[in-house]
Design a protein around this motif. Structure first.
Motif, PDB file in Angstrom:
ATOM      1  N   GLY A 101      28.598  36.128  31.307  1.00 23.88           N
ATOM      2  CA  GLY A 101      28.959  37.016  32.413  1.00 23.88           C
ATOM      3  C   GLY A 101      27.725  37.703  32.986  1.00 23.88           C
ATOM      4  O   GLY A 101      27.567  37.806  34.206  1.00 23.88           O
ATOM      5  N   LEU A 102      26.837  38.157  32.102  1.00 18.18           N
ATOM      6  CA  LEU A 102      25.592  38.790  32.557  1.00 18.18           C
ATOM      7  C   LEU A 102      24.699  37.783  33.268  1.00 18.18           C
ATOM      8  O   LEU A 102      24.134  38.079  34.330  1.00 18.18           O
ATOM      9  CB  LEU A 102      24.856  39.385  31.356  1.00 18.18           C
ATOM     10  N   ILE A 103      24.560  36.591  32.697  1.00 24.79           N
ATOM     11  CA  ILE A 103      23.687  35.574  33.279  1.00 24.79           C
ATOM     12  C   ILE A 103      24.151  35.177  34.674  1.00 24.79           C
ATOM     13  O   ILE A 103      23.348  35.049  35.608  1.00 24.79           O
ATOM     14  CB  ILE A 103      23.600  34.358  32.339  1.00 24.79           C
ATOM     15  N   VAL A 104      25.455  35.005  34.844  1.00 27.33           N
ATOM     16  CA  VAL A 104      25.991  34.637  36.165  1.00 27.33           C
ATOM     17  C   VAL A 104      25.790  35.779  37.155  1.00 27.33           C
ATOM     18  O   VAL A 104      25.458  35.563  38.331  1.00 27.33           O
ATOM     19  CB  VAL A 104      27.478  34.253  36.044  1.00 27.33           C
ATOM     20  N   HIS A 206      30.829  37.432  38.059  1.00 25.66           N
ATOM     21  CA  HIS A 206      31.020  37.829  36.668  1.00 25.66           C
ATOM     22  C   HIS A 206      32.459  37.581  36.236  1.00 25.66           C
ATOM     23  O   HIS A 206      32.716  37.007  35.168  1.00 25.66           O
ATOM     24  CB  HIS A 206      30.657  39.308  36.511  1.00 25.66           C
ATOM     25  N   GLN A 207      33.408  38.021  37.067  1.00 20.94           N
ATOM     26  CA  GLN A 207      34.824  37.869  36.722  1.00 20.94           C
ATOM     27  C   GLN A 207      35.220  36.401  36.652  1.00 20.94           C
ATOM     28  O   GLN A 207      35.968  35.985  35.751  1.00 20.94           O
ATOM     29  CB  GLN A 207      35.703  38.592  37.744  1.00 20.94           C
ATOM     30  N   ALA A 208      34.725  35.598  37.591  1.00 15.02           N
ATOM     31  CA  ALA A 208      35.039  34.169  37.576  1.00 15.02           C
ATOM     32  C   ALA A 208      34.508  33.507  36.318  1.00 15.02           C
ATOM     33  O   ALA A 208      35.156  32.632  35.728  1.00 15.02           O
ATOM     34  CB  ALA A 208      34.453  33.492  38.818  1.00 15.02           C
ATOM     35  N   CYS A 209      33.322  33.927  35.885  1.00 14.78           N
ATOM     36  CA  CYS A 209      32.730  33.379  34.668  1.00 14.78           C
ATOM     37  C   CYS A 209      33.554  33.754  33.436  1.00 14.78           C
ATOM     38  O   CYS A 209      33.849  32.916  32.589  1.00 14.78           O
ATOM     39  CB  CYS A 209      31.293  33.878  34.525  1.00 14.78           C
ATOM     40  N   VAL A 210      33.918  35.025  33.331  1.00 12.30           N
ATOM     41  CA  VAL A 210      34.714  35.487  32.195  1.00 12.30           C
ATOM     42  C   VAL A 210      36.075  34.790  32.169  1.00 12.30           C
ATOM     43  O   VAL A 210      36.561  34.381  31.104  1.00 12.30           O
ATOM     44  CB  VAL A 210      34.884  37.021  32.241  1.00 12.30           C
ATOM     45  N   ASP A 211      36.688  34.628  33.329  1.00 10.13           N
ATOM     46  CA  ASP A 211      37.975  33.915  33.401  1.00 10.13           C
ATOM     47  C   ASP A 211      37.825  32.477  32.907  1.00 10.13           C
ATOM     48  O   ASP A 211      38.698  31.944  32.222  1.00 10.13           O
ATOM     49  CB  ASP A 211      38.498  33.913  34.838  1.00 10.13           C
TER      50      ASP A 211
END
Length: 250
Positions: A101-104, A206-211
């Motif tokens: 999430g941080l990297i994205v 970030h949200q898309a990555c976490v999802d």
């Protein structure tokens, strides 16, 4: 999961300069492709015969795979393919949510036009692999997508931490994308990540990555729960807190 057969492609073509690397890659691929399953004993003599290499080469490769978390040495029984428990998998997916999430988010803020173009190309390669490729090609294409993110995020420490988990992440990724209900959804989730990045919205990225990570976790954890005959409710992945913006010196 169904065991895939070990065929003639498992044998190594000798090259003194790269022999160790070839043996390592052959064994790693056999684990990722489920030719060698969790808990399988790795008898050096048998591996030497199958690979057509010396015991020294096999032993060095097994020790390297131990450092990656793919092989474990079980006391007097010798080495075996590591078993990633349900608890281990939850820990890895929670860490993925935080680091990726941080990297994205950082990639969205710092990536240059050439980086975004490379990410779009990697996404297309993944789409092709999902339609036409074998499991290893799919895994490689996803890794190619993440390699672009790691290079373009501008945070060497975060990238290094994620790469140290790469072997176990790839194994869990193979577990999830080998399930038929996962392949198409995975690429669509990655597409949402790319669209958020292109729009310049780090929180949406970030949200898309976490999802994406949580969706993969749901499939992999469900499989591991059934395979390991665990009882009770499927564990939930704790959500990380999205940063509004990277702040230096606070």
């Amino acid at each position: 999961m169904k065991r895939a057969p070990l065929d003639d492609s498992f044998k190594v073509n000798h090259n003194p300069v790269t022999l160790r690397e070839i043996v390592l890659e052959k064994l790693r691929s056999a684990i990722m492709n489920f030719q060698l399953l969790p808990g399988d004993r790795l008898v050096e003599r048998d591996l030497c015969d199958r690979l057509g290499v010396s015991r020294t080469s096999v032993r060095e490769a097994l020790r390297h795979l131990e450092s990656e978390g793919l092989v474990e040495f079980a006391d007097a029984k010798g080495p075996q393919v590591a078993i990633i428990t349900l608890a281990d998998a939850v820990d890895i997916y929670e860490l993925r949510c935080v680091l990726e999430g941080l990297i994205v988010q950082l990639f969205t803020l710092r990536a240059k036009a050439k980086d975004i173009k490379a990410l779009e190309k990697a996404l297309e390669e993944n789409r092709k692999a999902l339609k036409e490729g074998e499991l290893q090609q799919v895994i490689d294409s996803v890794q190619g997508f993440y390699d672009v993110l790691l290079e373009g995020c501008g945070n060497h420490v975060a990238a290094t931490q994620l790469r140290q988990l790469q072997a176990r992440i790839s194994y869990l990724r193979a577990t999830s994308v080998s399930q038929q209900n996962r392949r198409g959804a995975s690429n669509q989730e990655m597409e949402r990540m790319v669209q958020a990045i292109k729009s310049g919205d780090p929180l949406a990225a970030h949200q898309a990555c976490v999802d994406h990570v949580r969706a993969a976790a749901a499939v992999a954890l469900d499989y591991l729960k059934r395979k390991q005959e665990e009882t009770g409710k499927l564990p939930e992945i704790t959500l990380p807190i999205a940063l509004k913006e990277p702040r230096i010196g606070h």
